[in-house]
Design a protein around this motif. Sequence first.
Motif, PDB file in Angstrom:
ATOM      1  N   MET A   1       0.842  -1.199   0.000  1.00 35.31           N
ATOM      2  CA  MET A   1       0.000   0.000   0.000  1.00 35.31           C
ATOM      3  C   MET A   1       0.879   1.252   0.000  1.00 35.31           C
ATOM      4  O   MET A   1       0.624   2.216  -0.733  1.00 35.31           O
ATOM      5  CB  MET A   1      -0.913   0.009   1.223  1.00 35.31           C
ATOM      6  N   SER A   2       1.913   1.244   0.822  1.00 35.88           N
ATOM      7  CA  SER A   2       2.825   2.378   0.888  1.00 35.88           C
ATOM      8  C   SER A   2       3.527   2.590  -0.456  1.00 35.88           C
ATOM      9  O   SER A   2       3.706   3.727  -0.909  1.00 35.88           O
ATOM     10  CB  SER A   2       3.853   2.144   1.997  1.00 35.88           C
ATOM     11  N   LYS A   3       3.909   1.507  -1.111  1.00 32.90           N
ATOM     12  CA  LYS A   3       4.548   1.613  -2.428  1.00 32.90           C
ATOM     13  C   LYS A   3       3.596   2.194  -3.464  1.00 32.90           C
ATOM     14  O   LYS A   3       4.008   2.979  -4.326  1.00 32.90           O
ATOM     15  CB  LYS A   3       5.042   0.235  -2.885  1.00 32.90           C
ATOM     16  N   LEU A   4       2.314   1.833  -3.369  1.00 32.88           N
ATOM     17  CA  LEU A   4       1.336   2.379  -4.295  1.00 32.88           C
ATOM     18  C   LEU A   4       1.203   3.887  -4.096  1.00 32.88           C
ATOM     19  O   LEU A   4       1.162   4.658  -5.073  1.00 32.88           O
ATOM     20  CB  LEU A   4      -0.024   1.708  -4.084  1.00 32.88           C
ATOM     21  N   TYR A   5       1.134   4.333  -2.841  1.00 32.33           N
ATOM     22  CA  TYR A   5       1.059   5.763  -2.577  1.00 32.33           C
ATOM     23  C   TYR A   5       2.294   6.484  -3.107  1.00 32.33           C
ATOM     24  O   TYR A   5       2.198   7.584  -3.663  1.00 32.33           O
ATOM     25  CB  TYR A   5       0.905   6.017  -1.072  1.00 32.33           C
ATOM     26  N   ARG A   6       3.428   5.861  -2.945  1.00 31.77           N
ATOM     27  CA  ARG A   6       4.660   6.475  -3.450  1.00 31.77           C
ATOM     28  C   ARG A   6       4.618   6.586  -4.978  1.00 31.77           C
ATOM     29  O   ARG A   6       4.951   7.634  -5.536  1.00 31.77           O
ATOM     30  CB  ARG A   6       5.870   5.648  -3.020  1.00 31.77           C
ATOM     31  N   ALA A   7       4.183   5.526  -5.631  1.00 33.19           N
ATOM     32  CA  ALA A   7       4.137   5.525  -7.096  1.00 33.19           C
ATOM     33  C   ALA A   7       3.163   6.554  -7.636  1.00 33.19           C
ATOM     34  O   ALA A   7       3.385   7.155  -8.700  1.00 33.19           O
ATOM     35  CB  ALA A   7       3.774   4.135  -7.606  1.00 33.19           C
ATOM     36  N   LYS A   8       2.071   6.794  -6.902  1.00 36.80           N
ATOM     37  CA  LYS A   8       1.038   7.726  -7.358  1.00 36.80           C
ATOM     38  C   LYS A   8       1.258   9.145  -6.845  1.00 36.80           C
ATOM     39  O   LYS A   8       0.444  10.017  -7.090  1.00 36.80           O
ATOM     40  CB  LYS A   8      -0.345   7.223  -6.935  1.00 36.80           C
ATOM     41  N   ARG A   9       2.337   9.373  -6.123  1.00 33.83           N
ATOM     42  CA  ARG A   9       2.685  10.704  -5.624  1.00 33.83           C
ATOM     43  C   ARG A   9       1.621  11.216  -4.656  1.00 33.83           C
ATOM     44  O   ARG A   9       1.116  12.347  -4.782  1.00 33.83           O
ATOM     45  CB  ARG A   9       2.881  11.665  -6.798  1.00 33.83           C
TER      46      ARG A   9
END
Length: 392
Positions: A351-359
């Motif tokens: 989930m954290s990686k997704l937030y990072r990828a989506k800025r």
Amino acid sequence: MEETALNLVSEGAGVAVATAWSLGAHAAAAELARQLAPHDLAGLVVFVSPDYDAATFAAEMARRFGATPVVGCTTAGEITPDGWSDGAVVAIGFLRQHFAFIARPILDLANFHVEAGRELTKQLRAELSAARPGFAGRGLFGLLLVDGLCRREEAVVTAVQMALDEIPLVGGSAGDGLRFERTFVIHGGRAYTDAAVLALAATDLPFKTFRADNFEPTGVKMVVTEADVEKRIVKELNAEPAAKEYARVCGILDDTLDAFAFASHPVVVTIGGQHFVRSIQRVNPDGSLSFFCAIDEGLVFTAARRRDPFEGLATLFGGIEEELGEVDLYLGFDCVLRRLAAEREQIAQPMSKLYRAKRVVGFNTYGEQYTSMHVNQTFTGVAIGRKRTAAP
């Protein structure tokens, strides 16, 4: 952890983000000022871990940024350019080239009156128009940060949205980790309790406000049969002790009623054909339940089940990006119970990686604001796109 800065000021972008993990409030403010020094900012929004002294941090930020409005609050976790974090400070700067920004505190919420809130909001709208005469920005949105322990969010958000008319409003309730002791909002070099901060932004960039959750109602109902409405405490559900009945209905062992259990087994109410989560904060020694949102006797709760959070977020991000094109930043207000549920289900890292990828940048809240509603266990915010260029 190494300090990082997310530089979003290439052509057409309108925001700059800085983060700091430092030993104290002075050092954190100095680091944010260093990272943001190259940019001409119309306003700055900061989310600060409760590990820092909020009053010292607020004063230092005001000293370093001068006339630039600085608003913010304490958190129950931060969303940095690197994803979910704890112990950080994150700052979102709105560039003057693309934004006009104005803010004002709303004090003494214990004695808040809706009419006074409406009048303050109307004055702020007029001041925004006067502050930047000739600014080309026509799109307007509001950000509302509220003391997460004041129990007055519903009244404040209703008053503000009434005065904003069709201008969209989003925001979050300040956090204190998982201590639930004291939360602060920041404005004008001071940190306040029993207060809110309202900011209005005008921009020439495309943007879209949003709300998402990952729950769906079941057919199982619970009725609030006794409550302390002012304190948001439910004493009885279905004429039974509240905690015991909630645990029975949701299939939870009584001795495991904690924040993780509440995150995984929410209850929802239906308003206008839509469902909204009413999250439980804690179980009290007398077996009653304290809630993050307003409750009332006779209110019908529906037990909810979790859906795949990635599916819901993929739909959300996809729809926004189809409408706006490239998104520079999602300013997000993400309930702390969503994060706890992800940790319990061992999906926090992806989930954290997704937030990072989506800025996605923002903070974990004690509740979220969306239009005229104060909601729980929800992801709200505003997506900010890039300046559109005319086709050749």
